[in-house]
Design a protein around this motif. Structure first.
Motif, PDB file in Angstrom:
ATOM      1  N   LEU A   5       0.829  -1.043   0.101  1.00  6.35           N
ATOM      2  CA  LEU A   5       0.156  -0.161   0.201  1.00  6.35           C
ATOM      3  C   LEU A   5       0.678   1.415   0.011  1.00  6.35           C
ATOM      4  N   ARG A   6       0.656   2.422  -0.971  1.00  8.55           N
ATOM      5  CA  ARG A   6       1.608   3.444  -0.774  1.00  8.55           C
ATOM      6  C   ARG A   6       0.213   4.009  -0.757  1.00  8.55           C
ATOM      7  N   VAL A   7      -0.859   4.727  -0.815  1.00  9.57           N
ATOM      8  CA  VAL A   7      -0.897   6.335  -0.253  1.00  9.57           C
ATOM      9  C   VAL A   7      -2.432   5.233   0.083  1.00  9.57           C
ATOM     10  N   ASN A  25       4.810   6.997  -8.499  1.00 19.68           N
ATOM     11  CA  ASN A  25       6.236   7.777  -7.485  1.00 19.68           C
ATOM     12  C   ASN A  25       6.662   6.895  -7.660  1.00 19.68           C
ATOM     13  N   SER A  26       8.342   7.266  -6.756  1.00 21.57           N
ATOM     14  CA  SER A  26       9.000   5.932  -6.322  1.00 21.57           C
ATOM     15  C   SER A  26       8.557   6.858  -4.828  1.00 21.57           C
ATOM     16  N   PRO A  27       7.937   5.965  -4.209  1.00 24.00           N
ATOM     17  CA  PRO A  27       7.455   5.881  -3.011  1.00 24.00           C
ATOM     18  C   PRO A  27       8.851   6.145  -2.352  1.00 24.00           C
ATOM     19  N   ASP A  28      10.462   5.482  -2.446  1.00 21.22           N
ATOM     20  CA  ASP A  28      10.906   6.640  -1.286  1.00 21.22           C
ATOM     21  C   ASP A  28      11.757   7.603  -1.460  1.00 21.22           C
ATOM     22  N   ALA A  29      11.737   8.651  -2.974  1.00 26.87           N
ATOM     23  CA  ALA A  29      11.301   9.778  -3.331  1.00 26.87           C
ATOM     24  C   ALA A  29      10.410  10.767  -2.275  1.00 26.87           C
ATOM     25  N   LYS A  87      11.396   5.981 -22.397  1.00 26.47           N
ATOM     26  CA  LYS A  87       9.990   5.192 -22.382  1.00 26.47           C
ATOM     27  C   LYS A  87       9.399   4.356 -21.693  1.00 26.47           C
ATOM     28  N   ARG A  88       9.380   4.585 -20.264  1.00 31.90           N
ATOM     29  CA  ARG A  88       8.669   2.985 -19.759  1.00 31.90           C
ATOM     30  C   ARG A  88       8.612   3.507 -18.718  1.00 31.90           C
ATOM     31  N   PRO A  89       6.970   2.568 -17.917  1.00 29.29           N
ATOM     32  CA  PRO A  89       6.941   2.563 -17.207  1.00 29.29           C
ATOM     33  C   PRO A  89       8.626   2.452 -15.492  1.00 29.29           C
ATOM     34  N   ALA A  90       8.140   3.498 -15.004  1.00 32.24           N
ATOM     35  CA  ALA A  90       9.654   2.553 -14.075  1.00 32.24           C
ATOM     36  C   ALA A  90      10.333   2.025 -12.956  1.00 32.24           C
ATOM     37  N   ASN A  91      10.336   0.844 -12.735  1.00 29.76           N
ATOM     38  CA  ASN A  91      10.563  -0.053 -11.858  1.00 29.76           C
ATOM     39  C   ASN A  91      10.946   0.158 -10.210  1.00 29.76           C
ATOM     40  N   TRP A  92      10.318   0.641  -9.599  1.00 31.70           N
ATOM     41  CA  TRP A  92      10.714   1.468  -8.714  1.00 31.70           C
ATOM     42  C   TRP A  92      11.519   0.424  -7.439  1.00 31.70           C
TER      43      TRP A  92
END
Length: 266
Positions: free
Chosen positions: A54-56, A207-211, A258-263
């Protein structure tokens, strides 16, 4: 099973992808805050913090009439309750008070009164239905207005908070006025509120959870400090993340490819 698979008496919980939707669910009492709700919310924030998937979180109210009418008047007047003047013992029912490190959104779907303002003050940002209203009736019913209004006064114009507090139930803010003051960030038709809250939550979760965690900590901490001190404390956090965290390299790489980031999820 998740950590939320249990019976909740005053709340309704839903997990949608990486988002937890927390619905205050005492429709017959306009979702007023009861002692039982306080306890259940404290459990929810503890579990939300520990659940890595869970992130949000989104906080809203059941029904269309009220988001939260504040403290249940029957419990306010009950002198038999075991109350204490120690803040930490009784106040862990909002994300800020529970020291949650993940993003939270408040979606006000109706009347937001008194203690309901805790959720507006103690989440990262608030959106509202066009039918929402905001009022702080504490002094009109002989109660002290302090905690939620003190936090609000650091986020929106001080005079607006003082006016709302001093006039009590005579000062009812519309959703549009709340938007003008910066109390809410967006107003929309009531039938679009939940959908919009989930849209915003999904963007945040991408978006990056740690950032996000580091950024949130710096910005909330800055409310308590002189600007120069806050900047000096935030700089090493920014540099440590930029120089050492994998997400700081993955983000630009994903952008150019141009791809989704792998956080990294730590």
């Amino acid at each position: 099973m998740t950590v939320f698979d249990k019976t909740w008496n005053t709340l309704n919980l839903e997990v949608i992808d990486h988002t937890l939707v927390v619905t205050l669910d005492r429709v017959g009492r306009m979702n007023a805050i009861s002692p039982e709700m306080l306890g259940e919310l404290a459990q929810v924030w503890d579990r939300f913090e520990r659940e890595e998937s869970l992130r949000v979180a989104v906080v809203t109210g059941a029904g269309s009439k009220a988001f939260c009418a504040g403290a249940d008047v029957s419990s306010v007047a009950d002198k038999s309750r075991a109350r204490t003047g120690v803040f930490e013992r009784e106040n862990s029912f909002t994300p800020l008070q529970a020291k949650v490190t993940k993003p939270t959104i408040c979606a006000v779907n109706g009347v937001c009164a008194g203690g309901g303002l805790h959720f507006v003050a103690d989440t990262d940002f608030t959106i509202a239905a066009d039918s929402a209203t905001f009022v702080d009736p504490h002094v009109s019913v002989g109660q002290v207005s302090a905690i939620e209004t003190m936090v609000l006064a650091r986020r929106i114009p001080h005079q607006a908070v003082m006016r709302m507090m001093l006039l009590g139930r005579a000062e009812k803010l519309s959703a549009q006025r709340a938007l003008e003051l910066g109390m809410v960030t967006e107003v929309m038709p009531a039938n679009r509120l939940r959908e919009r809250a989930l849209e915003l939550a999904a963007v945040i979760a991408s978006n990056s959870p740690d950032a996000i965690a580091a950024s949130r900590a710096c910005i909330w901490d800055a409310l308590e400090r002189p600007l120069h001190d806050a900047i000096r404390l935030a700089w090493p956090v920014l540099r440590a993340h930029g120089d050492n965290h994998p997400d700081a390299q993955e983000g630009p790489k994903a952008f150019f490819e141009k791809r989704p980031a792998n956080w990294t999820v730590e």
